[in-house]
Design an enzyme around this catalytic site. Sequence first.
Site, PDB file in Angstrom:
ATOM      1  N   SER A 150      62.468  76.308  48.825  1.00  0.00           N
ATOM      2  CA  SER A 150      62.291  76.564  47.396  1.00  0.00           C
ATOM      3  C   SER A 150      60.866  77.008  47.140  1.00  0.00           C
ATOM      4  O   SER A 150      59.950  76.662  47.902  1.00  0.00           O
ATOM      5  CB  SER A 150      62.589  75.291  46.579  1.00  0.00           C
ATOM      6  OG  SER A 150      62.183  75.440  45.233  1.00  0.00           O
ATOM      7  N   TYR A 163      61.787  66.320  44.599  1.00  0.00           N
ATOM      8  CA  TYR A 163      62.412  67.564  45.072  1.00  0.00           C
ATOM      9  C   TYR A 163      61.385  68.451  45.765  1.00  0.00           C
ATOM     10  O   TYR A 163      61.628  68.955  46.875  1.00  0.00           O
ATOM     11  CB  TYR A 163      63.035  68.286  43.877  1.00  0.00           C
ATOM     12  CG  TYR A 163      63.658  69.620  44.178  1.00  0.00           C
ATOM     13  CD1 TYR A 163      64.939  69.701  44.725  1.00  0.00           C
ATOM     14  CD2 TYR A 163      62.991  70.813  43.900  1.00  0.00           C
ATOM     15  CE1 TYR A 163      65.535  70.928  44.988  1.00  0.00           C
ATOM     16  CE2 TYR A 163      63.573  72.043  44.157  1.00  0.00           C
ATOM     17  CZ  TYR A 163      64.832  72.096  44.700  1.00  0.00           C
ATOM     18  OH  TYR A 163      65.417  73.312  44.963  1.00  0.00           O
TER      19      TYR A 163
END
Length: 264
Positions: A150, A163
């Site tokens: 990501s 995350y």
Amino acid sequence: MNQDYISRTFSLEGQEAVVTGASSGIGRGIAVSLANLGANVALLGRNLEGLAQTEKEIREQGGSCESYQVDVTSEEQVERFFAEHQEKHGRMDIFVANAGINYRAELLDSQMEDIDRVINTDYKGTLYGVIRAGKIMKGQKSGNIVIISSINGLSAMGNLAVYSSIKYALEGITRSLAASLGPYGVRVNSCAPGVILSNINKNVYGKESNLQAKLKSIPLGRIGAPCDIGDVVASMVGNAFRFMTGTTILVDGGELLRGMQKQD
């Protein structure tokens, strides 16, 4: 146009591919793109209805695939899948570790139950797959592993603390595994998407005010689509990228440039 060159460089004809989290979003986009370039794609996911929809899209476009209901947080289920796949196909050419969930919270506000849930899916779920795929590819002395990271694994956000930290860890796994498997002809890379509209974030960007605020930070001026990631990943595992390993391909519409942008 040199069709032979295009085929040699990008075709995945005859290759056996596996995509986790293939029942929707980025996973579906990757699976469709791999199939369109000729790979036979094993679709892994928990949602049978979603897997059926992915399978339908692939077959409508002339691709080849098969579905497996697998929860990547279950080491037993993952082990069972790899045994079944190897018995059926005897090899694994492409493995894409995509399955993951999100958790929005500042670190000081994070609850341990939620932290464990993200670790089990995004970190352990990735490890279970790449370790087994890596062993197969090491033995056959060929293969490609792509870990879906990501933009937040390269530039952390405060309200995505857990995350982001796990995505940073996946970047570390990518480089470590690439160093270990390179001598065996196996390439390991990661793809770091920016904002891609999918089930994981539609509750956030389905709200117009949130969408417009986000678009201000993306130079290309739009939210990404799953096929934007799918086409990149399908190219990464092809012969065009044969000398690339241990690298992260950032696909974010320029959002990582946010620190360079002028503020109103």
